[in-house]
Motif scaffolding. Sequence first.
Motif, PDB file in Angstrom:
ATOM      1  N   GLU A 216       0.751  -1.268   0.092  1.00 18.57           N
ATOM      2  CA  GLU A 216       0.084   0.124  -0.159  1.00 18.57           C
ATOM      3  C   GLU A 216       0.733   1.339  -0.110  1.00 18.57           C
ATOM      4  O   GLU A 216       0.540   2.380  -0.598  1.00 18.57           O
ATOM      5  N   GLU A 217       1.789   1.266   0.873  1.00 20.08           N
ATOM      6  CA  GLU A 217       2.771   2.243   0.814  1.00 20.08           C
ATOM      7  C   GLU A 217       3.511   2.588  -0.335  1.00 20.08           C
ATOM      8  O   GLU A 217       3.560   3.668  -1.056  1.00 20.08           O
ATOM      9  N   ALA A 218       4.094   1.730  -1.184  1.00 18.48           N
ATOM     10  CA  ALA A 218       4.626   1.685  -2.526  1.00 18.48           C
ATOM     11  C   ALA A 218       3.567   2.227  -3.535  1.00 18.48           C
ATOM     12  O   ALA A 218       4.023   3.150  -4.467  1.00 18.48           O
ATOM     13  N   ALA A 219       2.412   1.723  -3.477  1.00 18.08           N
ATOM     14  CA  ALA A 219       1.460   1.861  -4.541  1.00 18.08           C
ATOM     15  C   ALA A 219       1.099   3.311  -4.376  1.00 18.08           C
ATOM     16  O   ALA A 219       0.697   3.917  -5.311  1.00 18.08           O
ATOM     17  N   ASP A 220       1.205   4.037  -3.132  1.00 15.99           N
ATOM     18  CA  ASP A 220       0.777   5.331  -2.795  1.00 15.99           C
ATOM     19  C   ASP A 220       1.712   6.170  -3.610  1.00 15.99           C
ATOM     20  O   ASP A 220       1.479   7.333  -3.784  1.00 15.99           O
ATOM     21  N   CYS A 222       3.378   5.758  -6.390  1.00 11.18           N
ATOM     22  CA  CYS A 222       3.055   5.870  -7.607  1.00 11.18           C
ATOM     23  C   CYS A 222       1.504   6.357  -8.037  1.00 11.18           C
ATOM     24  O   CYS A 222       1.314   6.684  -9.182  1.00 11.18           O
ATOM     25  N   GLY A 223       0.821   6.604  -6.949  1.00  8.66           N
ATOM     26  CA  GLY A 223      -0.343   7.126  -7.350  1.00  8.66           C
ATOM     27  C   GLY A 223      -1.423   6.183  -7.861  1.00  8.66           C
ATOM     28  O   GLY A 223      -2.395   6.173  -8.353  1.00  8.66           O
ATOM     29  N   TYR A 224      -1.041   4.775  -7.476  1.00  7.90           N
ATOM     30  CA  TYR A 224      -1.913   3.559  -7.867  1.00  7.90           C
ATOM     31  C   TYR A 224      -2.622   3.127  -6.633  1.00  7.90           C
ATOM     32  O   TYR A 224      -2.415   3.320  -5.732  1.00  7.90           O
ATOM     33  N   SER A 225      -3.898   2.324  -7.063  1.00  7.71           N
ATOM     34  CA  SER A 225      -4.192   1.474  -6.061  1.00  7.71           C
ATOM     35  C   SER A 225      -3.291   0.126  -5.772  1.00  7.71           C
ATOM     36  O   SER A 225      -2.558   0.045  -6.716  1.00  7.71           O
ATOM     37  N   ALA A 226      -3.705  -0.401  -4.651  1.00 12.58           N
ATOM     38  CA  ALA A 226      -2.570  -1.383  -4.357  1.00 12.58           C
ATOM     39  C   ALA A 226      -2.851  -2.696  -5.448  1.00 12.58           C
ATOM     40  O   ALA A 226      -1.881  -3.254  -5.811  1.00 12.58           O
ATOM     41  N   SER A 227      -3.836  -2.876  -5.960  1.00  6.25           N
ATOM     42  CA  SER A 227      -4.002  -4.123  -6.797  1.00  6.25           C
ATOM     43  C   SER A 227      -3.476  -3.596  -8.045  1.00  6.25           C
ATOM     44  O   SER A 227      -2.848  -4.458  -8.858  1.00  6.25           O
ATOM     45  N   HIS A 228      -3.678  -2.272  -8.565  1.00  2.67           N
ATOM     46  CA  HIS A 228      -3.149  -1.981  -9.858  1.00  2.67           C
ATOM     47  C   HIS A 228      -1.708  -2.031  -9.803  1.00  2.67           C
ATOM     48  O   HIS A 228      -0.913  -2.268 -10.666  1.00  2.67           O
ATOM     49  N   PHE A 229      -1.217  -1.421  -8.449  1.00  3.33           N
ATOM     50  CA  PHE A 229       0.367  -1.353  -8.408  1.00  3.33           C
ATOM     51  C   PHE A 229       0.924  -2.891  -8.482  1.00  3.33           C
ATOM     52  O   PHE A 229       1.937  -2.999  -9.157  1.00  3.33           O
ATOM     53  N   MET A 230       0.129  -3.732  -7.755  1.00  2.00           N
ATOM     54  CA  MET A 230       0.725  -4.926  -7.825  1.00  2.00           C
ATOM     55  C   MET A 230       0.931  -5.813  -9.282  1.00  2.00           C
ATOM     56  O   MET A 230       1.794  -6.456  -9.630  1.00  2.00           O
TER      57      MET A 230
END
Length: 304
Positions: A216-220, A222-230
């Motif tokens: 979640e922290e990494a996704a934030d 990038c400005g992505y949701s956690a699922s999109h980031f993964m």
Amino acid sequence: MKEEHLPNQAPIANGYHETKKHTGFLFPYNVYPCTIPDDFPSVSLHWQDTMEIVYIKKGRGRAQVDLSVFEVHAGDIILALPGHLHGLRHIHGERMEYENIIFDMTFLGSGVIDLCSQKYLLPLLRNEWKLPVCVTPLDDCHASLSACLDNADMLCSLRPTGYELEVKADMMKFFSILFRTADPAKQEPPVPANIDRLKTILHLIEEQFQQPLTVEEAADVCGYSASHFMRWFRQVTGTSFIHYLNRFRLEKAFQELKTTEKTVLEISQEVGFDNLSNFNRLFKKQFLMTPRELRTVKKELPST
């Protein structure tokens, strides 16, 4: 191949943006012999402001340049342009020997106002030319390219009068051959935003790997949701974020186990693991030996 002007020590990227000065001011050309996994288990994805040519001498492994991941074998020549992500990984049970050839683009004259600089070198640095990232012995230009590297190798070993001029000439010829393999009509646009976003995440890992770091922290960042980031991270690296983060931590632990006398528990905690059993399990899965077995191997090696 002898390293030029620096001690015979392979460079290890301390961060994802490598800033260590590998080259000398008057003759900015250096070569480092390296072996994976003897020297280090891998070279993490990183980028630098200098040119890097990786020349595989023996064995095989895996390489990544930007978003391209591929297996490499003896004879392969990998090109990592300034600012572009690149890294190397070992294949379990394999040993890979290679040479890192590192030089500043000013060595070729990128800072000079002339036709060569304006037509080729500066556009290359602006990503307006797309050169092959890997040349294999099966490629038509391989014999000519490897001849340039081998001759520069010989010159740096023998250092005859005027060798610096010929090394520079070899590198100029090397790039002239590469430019002939590129088709200007099919040049791709500058490095995509995905690369810059990936660099941001790699920097985050470098800065915070010792602390708890969530998807979640990494996704934030990038400005992505956690699922999109993964999904995105797996697409651009070939693995999950947590696996990549743990692999980075384990490789840091590998170096600490080889170079310090800290306890396994101390090292596991320093690299971000709060559970020793989990650290030992993942370490063995990654390196096919436990941390204590690595320490035993280190002690059995003859001193130099």
